[in-house]
Scaffold this motif. Sequence first.
Motif, PDB file in Angstrom:
ATOM      1  N   GLY A  15       0.817  -1.222   0.000  1.00 40.37           N
ATOM      2  CA  GLY A  15       0.000   0.000   0.000  1.00 40.37           C
ATOM      3  C   GLY A  15       0.843   1.260   0.000  1.00 40.37           C
ATOM      4  N   LYS A  16       2.030   1.190  -0.617  1.00 39.35           N
ATOM      5  CA  LYS A  16       2.885   2.381  -0.697  1.00 39.35           C
ATOM      6  C   LYS A  16       2.190   3.481  -1.494  1.00 39.35           C
ATOM      7  CE  LYS A  16       6.249   0.044  -2.555  1.00 39.35           C
ATOM      8  NZ  LYS A  16       5.726  -1.301  -2.353  1.00 39.35           N
ATOM      9  N   GLY A  17       1.442   3.072  -2.534  1.00 37.21           N
ATOM     10  CA  GLY A  17       0.766   4.055  -3.386  1.00 37.21           C
ATOM     11  C   GLY A  17      -0.132   4.954  -2.571  1.00 37.21           C
ATOM     12  N   LYS A  18      -0.953   4.340  -1.728  1.00 45.47           N
ATOM     13  CA  LYS A  18      -1.858   5.144  -0.902  1.00 45.47           C
ATOM     14  C   LYS A  18      -1.066   6.048   0.055  1.00 45.47           C
ATOM     15  CE  LYS A  18      -4.778   5.529   2.928  1.00 45.47           C
ATOM     16  NZ  LYS A  18      -5.844   5.191   3.825  1.00 45.47           N
ATOM     17  N   MET A  19      -0.026   5.493   0.665  1.00 48.62           N
ATOM     18  CA  MET A  19       0.752   6.281   1.634  1.00 48.62           C
ATOM     19  C   MET A  19       1.437   7.467   0.951  1.00 48.62           C
ATOM     20  SD  MET A  19       0.504   5.236   4.680  1.00 48.62           S
ATOM     21  CE  MET A  19      -1.169   5.006   4.354  1.00 48.62           C
ATOM     22  N   VAL A  20       1.998   7.211  -0.223  1.00 49.71           N
ATOM     23  CA  VAL A  20       2.699   8.292  -0.935  1.00 49.71           C
ATOM     24  C   VAL A  20       1.688   9.359  -1.346  1.00 49.71           C
ATOM     25  CG1 VAL A  20       4.011   8.857  -3.029  1.00 49.71           C
ATOM     26  CG2 VAL A  20       4.643   6.867  -1.661  1.00 49.71           C
ATOM     27  N   ASP A  21       0.536   8.936  -1.839  1.00 54.25           N
ATOM     28  CA  ASP A  21      -0.491   9.914  -2.221  1.00 54.25           C
ATOM     29  C   ASP A  21      -0.920  10.745  -1.008  1.00 54.25           C
ATOM     30  OD1 ASP A  21      -2.853  10.961  -3.821  1.00 54.25           O
ATOM     31  OD2 ASP A  21      -3.861   9.940  -2.161  1.00 54.25           O
ATOM     32  N   PHE A  22      -1.097  10.072   0.117  1.00 49.59           N
ATOM     33  CA  PHE A  22      -1.527  10.760   1.342  1.00 49.59           C
ATOM     34  C   PHE A  22      -0.495  11.808   1.771  1.00 49.59           C
ATOM     35  CE2 PHE A  22      -1.408  10.975   6.030  1.00 49.59           C
ATOM     36  CZ  PHE A  22      -2.678  11.461   6.275  1.00 49.59           C
ATOM     37  N   LEU A  23       0.775  11.458   1.638  1.00 44.38           N
ATOM     38  CA  LEU A  23       1.839  12.343   2.128  1.00 44.38           C
ATOM     39  C   LEU A  23       2.308  13.353   1.082  1.00 44.38           C
ATOM     40  CD1 LEU A  23       3.638   9.435   3.887  1.00 44.38           C
ATOM     41  CD2 LEU A  23       2.590  11.377   5.067  1.00 44.38           C
ATOM     42  N   ALA A  24       1.911  13.129  -0.163  1.00 43.39           N
ATOM     43  CA  ALA A  24       2.398  13.993  -1.248  1.00 43.39           C
ATOM     44  C   ALA A  24       1.958  15.443  -1.061  1.00 43.39           C
ATOM     45  CB  ALA A  24       1.915  13.466  -2.594  1.00 43.39           C
ATOM     46  N   GLY A  25       0.822  15.635  -0.396  1.00 43.97           N
ATOM     47  CA  GLY A  25       0.310  16.982  -0.176  1.00 43.97           C
ATOM     48  C   GLY A  25       1.329  17.891   0.492  1.00 43.97           C
ATOM     49  N   ASP A  26       2.176  17.326   1.369  1.00 42.63           N
ATOM     50  CA  ASP A  26       3.174  18.115   2.096  1.00 42.63           C
ATOM     51  C   ASP A  26       4.523  18.166   1.400  1.00 42.63           C
ATOM     52  OD1 ASP A  26       1.693  18.924   4.205  1.00 42.63           O
ATOM     53  OD2 ASP A  26       2.141  17.156   5.439  1.00 42.63           O
ATOM     54  N   ALA A  27       4.657  17.433   0.288  1.00 48.06           N
ATOM     55  CA  ALA A  27       5.956  17.374  -0.395  1.00 48.06           C
ATOM     56  C   ALA A  27       5.947  18.282  -1.615  1.00 48.06           C
ATOM     57  CB  ALA A  27       6.236  15.937  -0.822  1.00 48.06           C
ATOM     58  N   ASP A  28       7.142  18.541  -2.170  1.00 48.20           N
ATOM     59  CA  ASP A  28       7.222  19.295  -3.422  1.00 48.20           C
ATOM     60  C   ASP A  28       7.470  18.359  -4.597  1.00 48.20           C
ATOM     61  OD1 ASP A  28       7.217  22.149  -2.395  1.00 48.20           O
ATOM     62  OD2 ASP A  28       8.781  21.236  -1.174  1.00 48.20           O
ATOM     63  N   ILE A  29       8.255  17.317  -4.309  1.00 54.70           N
ATOM     64  CA  ILE A  29       8.641  16.387  -5.378  1.00 54.70           C
ATOM     65  C   ILE A  29       8.426  14.960  -4.880  1.00 54.70           C
ATOM     66  CG2 ILE A  29      10.623  15.496  -6.691  1.00 54.70           C
ATOM     67  CD1 ILE A  29      11.841  18.297  -6.536  1.00 54.70           C
ATOM     68  N   ILE A  30       7.902  14.117  -5.755  1.00 60.47           N
ATOM     69  CA  ILE A  30       7.763  12.694  -5.433  1.00 60.47           C
ATOM     70  C   ILE A  30       8.602  11.951  -6.472  1.00 60.47           C
ATOM     71  CG2 ILE A  30       6.174  10.746  -5.187  1.00 60.47           C
ATOM     72  CD1 ILE A  30       4.903  14.274  -4.873  1.00 60.47           C
ATOM     73  N   ALA A  31       9.522  11.112  -6.013  1.00 58.95           N
ATOM     74  CA  ALA A  31      10.498  10.543  -6.940  1.00 58.95           C
ATOM     75  C   ALA A  31      10.607   9.030  -6.784  1.00 58.95           C
ATOM     76  CB  ALA A  31      11.858  11.188  -6.687  1.00 58.95           C
ATOM     77  N   ARG A  32      10.411   8.308  -7.892  1.00 62.20           N
ATOM     78  CA  ARG A  32      10.623   6.845  -7.884  1.00 62.20           C
ATOM     79  C   ARG A  32      12.090   6.560  -8.137  1.00 62.20           C
ATOM     80  NH1 ARG A  32       6.884   2.716 -10.306  1.00 62.20           N
ATOM     81  NH2 ARG A  32       8.779   1.464 -10.296  1.00 62.20           N
ATOM     82  N   PHE A  33      12.666   5.564  -7.431  1.00 65.39           N
ATOM     83  CA  PHE A  33      14.101   5.322  -7.612  1.00 65.39           C
ATOM     84  C   PHE A  33      14.480   3.945  -8.144  1.00 65.39           C
ATOM     85  CE2 PHE A  33      14.634   2.904  -3.677  1.00 65.39           C
ATOM     86  CZ  PHE A  33      13.695   3.458  -2.790  1.00 65.39           C
ATOM     87  N   GLN A  34      13.562   2.995  -8.253  1.00 69.74           N
ATOM     88  CA  GLN A  34      13.918   1.677  -8.802  1.00 69.74           C
ATOM     89  C   GLN A  34      12.681   0.971  -9.332  1.00 69.74           C
ATOM     90  OE1 GLN A  34      11.887   0.386  -5.531  1.00 69.74           O
ATOM     91  NE2 GLN A  34      12.753  -1.286  -6.740  1.00 69.74           N
ATOM     92  N   GLY A  35      12.894  -0.218  -9.893  1.00 68.85           N
ATOM     93  CA  GLY A  35      11.777  -1.008 -10.417  1.00 68.85           C
ATOM     94  C   GLY A  35      11.276  -0.426 -11.727  1.00 68.85           C
ATOM     95  N   GLY A  36      10.124  -0.917 -12.138  1.00 68.23           N
ATOM     96  CA  GLY A  36       9.562  -0.453 -13.401  1.00 68.23           C
ATOM     97  C   GLY A  36       8.076  -0.700 -13.401  1.00 68.23           C
TER      98      GLY A  36
END
Length: 432
Positions: A15-36
């Motif tokens: 459930g990383k997707g939900k967590m990242v979406d939830f926290l993205a509001g406070d961030a400026d940049i969201i960055a993926r670093f591996q996988g595809g």
Amino acid sequence: MPACIIVGTLWGDEGKGKMVDFLAGDADIIARFQGGSNAGHEVMVEGKLFTFHLVPSGVMCEGKICLIGNGVVVDPRTLIGEIEALEEKGFDASARVKISEGAHVVMPYHITLDLKLEELRADTALGNLGVTGRGIGPTYVDKVDRSGIRMGDLLCRQSLEEKLQAALKMKNFLLVNLLKDKPVDIDQILDEYLKCGEKLRPNIIDTSLFVNEALDHGQKVLMEGAQGTLLDLDYGTYPFVTSSNTISGNACVGLGVGPKRIDQVYGVVKAYATRVGGGPFPTEETGDLGDRLREQGDEYGRTTGRPRRCGWLDAVALRRSVRLNGISGLMITNLDVLTGFDPVRICTVYDLDGDRVNEFPNNLTDLSKCKPVYESHPGWDQPITDARRMEDLPSQARDYLGRISELTGCPIAIVSVGQDRSQTIQLQSLWD
Ligand code: IMP
């Protein structure tokens, strides 16, 4: 200069997707670093479910820049499809998604090889790895073999043509002579991938420079991992792993930032455990209980549709994950799925040939012999999807969470009680 990493703690799909979406509001940049596009990150906003394979999960948050780092392997056709689908729904994704010029490109022959090699593995002693068939392994192989194509190469006909010619010389030898398949004709690929490059030209940049400058200016960067720690190429249940390093340390390599720039690492963990694909899973429940968890948690792969294997939470594996990632807080998801299970169980140690084992074994032979030793906790019956504070949860659920924290020595930062962004209990600010 706050930078924060979010990783999966066990076998992914936490459930990383939900967590990242939830926290993205406070961030400026969201960055993926591996996988595809083996990843399938889900985000539910106002009752609508979105699944992303490549675009970072923060894309639903207005104005946020979404980066795909050099450590990601990119199928440009999938990426363009995702961006266009978002644009159609009214999200200005093409203006906000930036891709590293150094990210390796998944080519059609990587997908062919992925599927062919998986077929060949079927009748070996190890059997299938259960790959997602998205060409991930063969693309990372070419990166290491120095025959890969990078996103920047899609911007120049001559460069792409020369690199493809060299790559295809080797690939076609393998395909024709060893795998008895058809050779790949460069003309089948060249124009299509140049067109992809043209479409993505405004988005392809030096992402390492971009992230470092953003950090210099005090912007907040949320670094989003894919898969989970036990699928890590070095530290997972090798060979039943993915082809990249999924742990937090790889965020530095996959985005081009120094380790001193990282402030916090958070680990996402389901309130129970799941795994998709082959490989050992000590707390797997293969009977009715596993089926019930699967149905209640809708545990089917978002990339392949495969049923996920389900079982109880494994604190031995989780402790290893906390250590490997340097996790400073846990984000516990799907707690609502456990409503109605009584008792709920946690594996606290393993039994290996009569001995108690506190540490997750590194070798597969020992690991496959490990039997989970469980602790049982009283369950709860009342629905918890409306809980927004810890006090709203039944005491049994609070005790269960407290025990997870105790067994891992790690505080709980967030508890998720449903798929929607709003169904979240936040106990700790991410950036503190
Ligand atoms: P690959 O990443 O497609 O090479 O697959 C290797 C292994 O990782 C297989 O067992 C897959 O099922 C697993 N895997 C890859 N991506 C994910 C994911 O996003 N969630 C869960 N398992 C995954």
